[in-house]
Scaffold this motif. Sequence first.
Motif, PDB file in Angstrom:
ATOM      1  N   ARG A 177       0.781  -1.189   0.044  1.00 39.31           N
ATOM      2  CA  ARG A 177       0.030   0.036  -0.015  1.00 39.31           C
ATOM      3  C   ARG A 177       0.911   1.196   0.035  1.00 39.31           C
ATOM      4  NH1 ARG A 177      -3.630  -2.771   4.747  1.00 39.31           N
ATOM      5  NH2 ARG A 177      -5.064  -3.907   3.395  1.00 39.31           N
ATOM      6  N   ASP A 178       1.852   1.240   0.579  1.00 40.16           N
ATOM      7  CA  ASP A 178       2.751   2.365   0.697  1.00 40.16           C
ATOM      8  C   ASP A 178       3.589   2.563  -0.558  1.00 40.16           C
ATOM      9  OD1 ASP A 178       2.375   2.798   3.351  1.00 40.16           O
ATOM     10  OD2 ASP A 178       4.332   2.006   4.178  1.00 40.16           O
ATOM     11  N   ARG A 179       3.815   1.441  -1.256  1.00 39.50           N
ATOM     12  CA  ARG A 179       4.429   1.657  -2.708  1.00 39.50           C
ATOM     13  C   ARG A 179       3.400   2.320  -3.550  1.00 39.50           C
ATOM     14  NH1 ARG A 179       6.862  -3.942  -3.875  1.00 39.50           N
ATOM     15  NH2 ARG A 179       7.280  -3.132  -6.071  1.00 39.50           N
ATOM     16  N   ILE A 180       2.120   1.797  -3.595  1.00 36.99           N
ATOM     17  CA  ILE A 180       0.950   2.166  -4.600  1.00 36.99           C
ATOM     18  C   ILE A 180       0.762   3.692  -4.197  1.00 36.99           C
ATOM     19  CG2 ILE A 180      -1.638   2.152  -4.722  1.00 36.99           C
ATOM     20  CD1 ILE A 180      -1.248  -1.002  -4.321  1.00 36.99           C
ATOM     21  N   ALA A 181       0.859   4.019  -2.985  1.00 40.13           N
ATOM     22  CA  ALA A 181       0.662   5.634  -2.776  1.00 40.13           C
ATOM     23  C   ALA A 181       1.835   6.356  -3.230  1.00 40.13           C
ATOM     24  CB  ALA A 181       0.532   5.794  -1.170  1.00 40.13           C
ATOM     25  N   ASP A 212       5.995  -5.229 -11.497  1.00 38.86           N
ATOM     26  CA  ASP A 212       5.453  -3.845 -12.239  1.00 38.86           C
ATOM     27  C   ASP A 212       4.496  -2.987 -12.035  1.00 38.86           C
ATOM     28  OD1 ASP A 212       3.465  -5.378 -13.301  1.00 38.86           O
ATOM     29  OD2 ASP A 212       4.424  -5.668 -15.431  1.00 38.86           O
ATOM     30  N   PHE A 213       3.728  -3.102 -10.890  1.00 35.11           N
ATOM     31  CA  PHE A 213       2.617  -2.349 -10.558  1.00 35.11           C
ATOM     32  C   PHE A 213       2.881  -0.851 -10.416  1.00 35.11           C
ATOM     33  CE2 PHE A 213       3.624  -3.559  -6.166  1.00 35.11           C
ATOM     34  CZ  PHE A 213       3.603  -2.484  -5.493  1.00 35.11           C
ATOM     35  N   GLU A 214       4.035  -0.572 -10.061  1.00 30.49           N
ATOM     36  CA  GLU A 214       4.403   0.900  -9.926  1.00 30.49           C
ATOM     37  C   GLU A 214       4.365   1.633 -11.320  1.00 30.49           C
ATOM     38  OE1 GLU A 214       6.908   1.106  -5.743  1.00 30.49           O
ATOM     39  OE2 GLU A 214       7.356  -0.353  -7.491  1.00 30.49           O
ATOM     40  N   ILE A 215       5.174   1.004 -12.165  1.00 30.26           N
ATOM     41  CA  ILE A 215       5.026   1.391 -13.752  1.00 30.26           C
ATOM     42  C   ILE A 215       3.499   1.242 -14.248  1.00 30.26           C
ATOM     43  CG2 ILE A 215       5.702   0.838 -16.148  1.00 30.26           C
ATOM     44  CD1 ILE A 215       8.055  -0.820 -14.808  1.00 30.26           C
ATOM     45  N   ALA A 216       2.626   0.537 -13.878  1.00 30.78           N
ATOM     46  CA  ALA A 216       1.408   0.449 -14.383  1.00 30.78           C
ATOM     47  C   ALA A 216       0.584   1.556 -13.866  1.00 30.78           C
ATOM     48  CB  ALA A 216       0.648  -0.882 -13.877  1.00 30.78           C
ATOM     49  N   ILE A 217       0.700   2.014 -12.618  1.00 30.80           N
ATOM     50  CA  ILE A 217       0.148   3.069 -12.046  1.00 30.80           C
ATOM     51  C   ILE A 217       0.583   4.434 -12.813  1.00 30.80           C
ATOM     52  CG2 ILE A 217       0.033   4.602  -9.933  1.00 30.80           C
ATOM     53  CD1 ILE A 217       0.285   1.936  -8.385  1.00 30.80           C
ATOM     54  N   ALA A 218       1.759   4.501 -13.077  1.00 25.49           N
ATOM     55  CA  ALA A 218       2.216   5.704 -13.915  1.00 25.49           C
ATOM     56  C   ALA A 218       1.805   5.703 -15.311  1.00 25.49           C
ATOM     57  CB  ALA A 218       4.008   5.559 -13.920  1.00 25.49           C
ATOM     58  N   CYS A 219       1.175   4.710 -15.739  1.00 26.42           N
ATOM     59  CA  CYS A 219       0.827   4.593 -17.047  1.00 26.42           C
ATOM     60  C   CYS A 219      -0.813   4.806 -17.065  1.00 26.42           C
ATOM     61  CB  CYS A 219       1.060   3.300 -17.717  1.00 26.42           C
ATOM     62  SG  CYS A 219       3.036   3.343 -18.360  1.00 26.42           S
ATOM     63  N   ALA A 255       3.707  10.337  -7.325  1.00 28.34           N
ATOM     64  CA  ALA A 255       4.886  10.573  -8.250  1.00 28.34           C
ATOM     65  C   ALA A 255       4.157  10.811  -9.560  1.00 28.34           C
ATOM     66  CB  ALA A 255       5.927   9.213  -8.194  1.00 28.34           C
ATOM     67  N   ALA A 256       2.959   9.870  -9.831  1.00 32.31           N
ATOM     68  CA  ALA A 256       2.437  10.316 -11.007  1.00 32.31           C
ATOM     69  C   ALA A 256       1.279  11.458 -10.985  1.00 32.31           C
ATOM     70  CB  ALA A 256       1.804   9.025 -11.391  1.00 32.31           C
ATOM     71  N   GLU A 263      -5.790   7.032  -3.416  1.00 33.08           N
ATOM     72  CA  GLU A 263      -7.141   6.341  -3.131  1.00 33.08           C
ATOM     73  C   GLU A 263      -7.709   6.275  -4.346  1.00 33.08           C
ATOM     74  OE1 GLU A 263      -7.813  10.916  -2.517  1.00 33.08           O
ATOM     75  OE2 GLU A 263      -6.080   9.421  -2.152  1.00 33.08           O
ATOM     76  N   ASP A 264      -7.295   6.472  -5.687  1.00 36.14           N
ATOM     77  CA  ASP A 264      -8.104   6.275  -6.984  1.00 36.14           C
ATOM     78  C   ASP A 264      -7.352   4.770  -7.373  1.00 36.14           C
ATOM     79  OD1 ASP A 264      -9.609   8.456  -7.076  1.00 36.14           O
ATOM     80  OD2 ASP A 264      -8.184   9.747  -7.979  1.00 36.14           O
ATOM     81  N   ILE A 265      -6.355   4.045  -6.777  1.00 31.97           N
ATOM     82  CA  ILE A 265      -6.001   3.057  -7.051  1.00 31.97           C
ATOM     83  C   ILE A 265      -6.514   1.814  -6.402  1.00 31.97           C
ATOM     84  CG2 ILE A 265      -3.872   1.791  -7.572  1.00 31.97           C
ATOM     85  CD1 ILE A 265      -4.139   4.480  -8.996  1.00 31.97           C
ATOM     86  N   THR A 266      -7.097   0.844  -6.644  1.00 25.93           N
ATOM     87  CA  THR A 266      -7.545  -0.249  -6.300  1.00 25.93           C
ATOM     88  C   THR A 266      -6.585  -1.513  -6.138  1.00 25.93           C
ATOM     89  OG1 THR A 266      -9.953   0.121  -6.412  1.00 25.93           O
ATOM     90  CG2 THR A 266      -9.444  -2.022  -5.643  1.00 25.93           C
ATOM     91  N   LEU A 267      -6.285  -1.828  -4.902  1.00 27.66           N
ATOM     92  CA  LEU A 267      -5.229  -3.054  -4.815  1.00 27.66           C
ATOM     93  C   LEU A 267      -6.405  -4.426  -4.691  1.00 27.66           C
ATOM     94  CD1 LEU A 267      -2.731  -4.474  -4.251  1.00 27.66           C
ATOM     95  CD2 LEU A 267      -3.175  -4.175  -1.738  1.00 27.66           C
TER      96      LEU A 267
END
Length: 220
Positions: free
Chosen positions: A13-17, A198-205, A22-23, A28-32
């Motif tokens: 969750r910290d990495r998602i945030a 690769d979920f951090e890359i996906a969030i950036a995209c 960063a993007a 809160e707009d990202i669902t895990l």
Amino acid sequence: MTDAIADNLRRVRDRIAGAAIAAGRRPEDITLVAVSKTKPMESVAAALAAGQAVFGENRVQEAAAKFPPLQAKQALSLHLIGGLQTNKARDAVRIADVIESLDRPKLADAIAAAIGREGRTPALLIEVNTGSEAQKSGIARDAADGFIVDCQGRFGNALTGLMCVPPQGEDPRPHFTWLADRAARHGLATVSMGMSADFEIAIACGATWVRVGSAIFGSR
């Protein structure tokens, strides 16, 4: 096990945030979606105790055996993320809150028939085979637009988004940006992409859902 899963969830969750911020996006707009395939019910219960409420399973049979006892005790959302056989469509419609792997006309027919029989409509995502890999599920890129339009006509607002699994060993960015662009073109709000590696890359995209298994539950 309970403490390890809780710690892993906290880190993810910290990495998602961090990736969202960063993007220039809101965490809160990202669902895990915690991918619990092959993991025992006890692992899912540990994740539930740590506040995770959205889970992904590959196989209908495994999900049907594992989740009803948990759902009887606590609210959760069950996503089916693996390739789905047409003869399992009715079971999938019966138990899933989301089917992320709608990928061909025959499966659309089977899901539509199952919805009619069950009187229940899960949310649906179309899986696109962005890497044109013969061994993978997913509608082909060049057929995706027509299939999306057909499914929007058939399922209406139940069709909420797109999903992909990029080829292993390739840069996932072109696949992620393509999927996010296609979803936007068709007015679909949900973009399910990105896994443990690769979920951090996906969030950036532009991912809105990320499907994370091993970083939470350990390797299979």
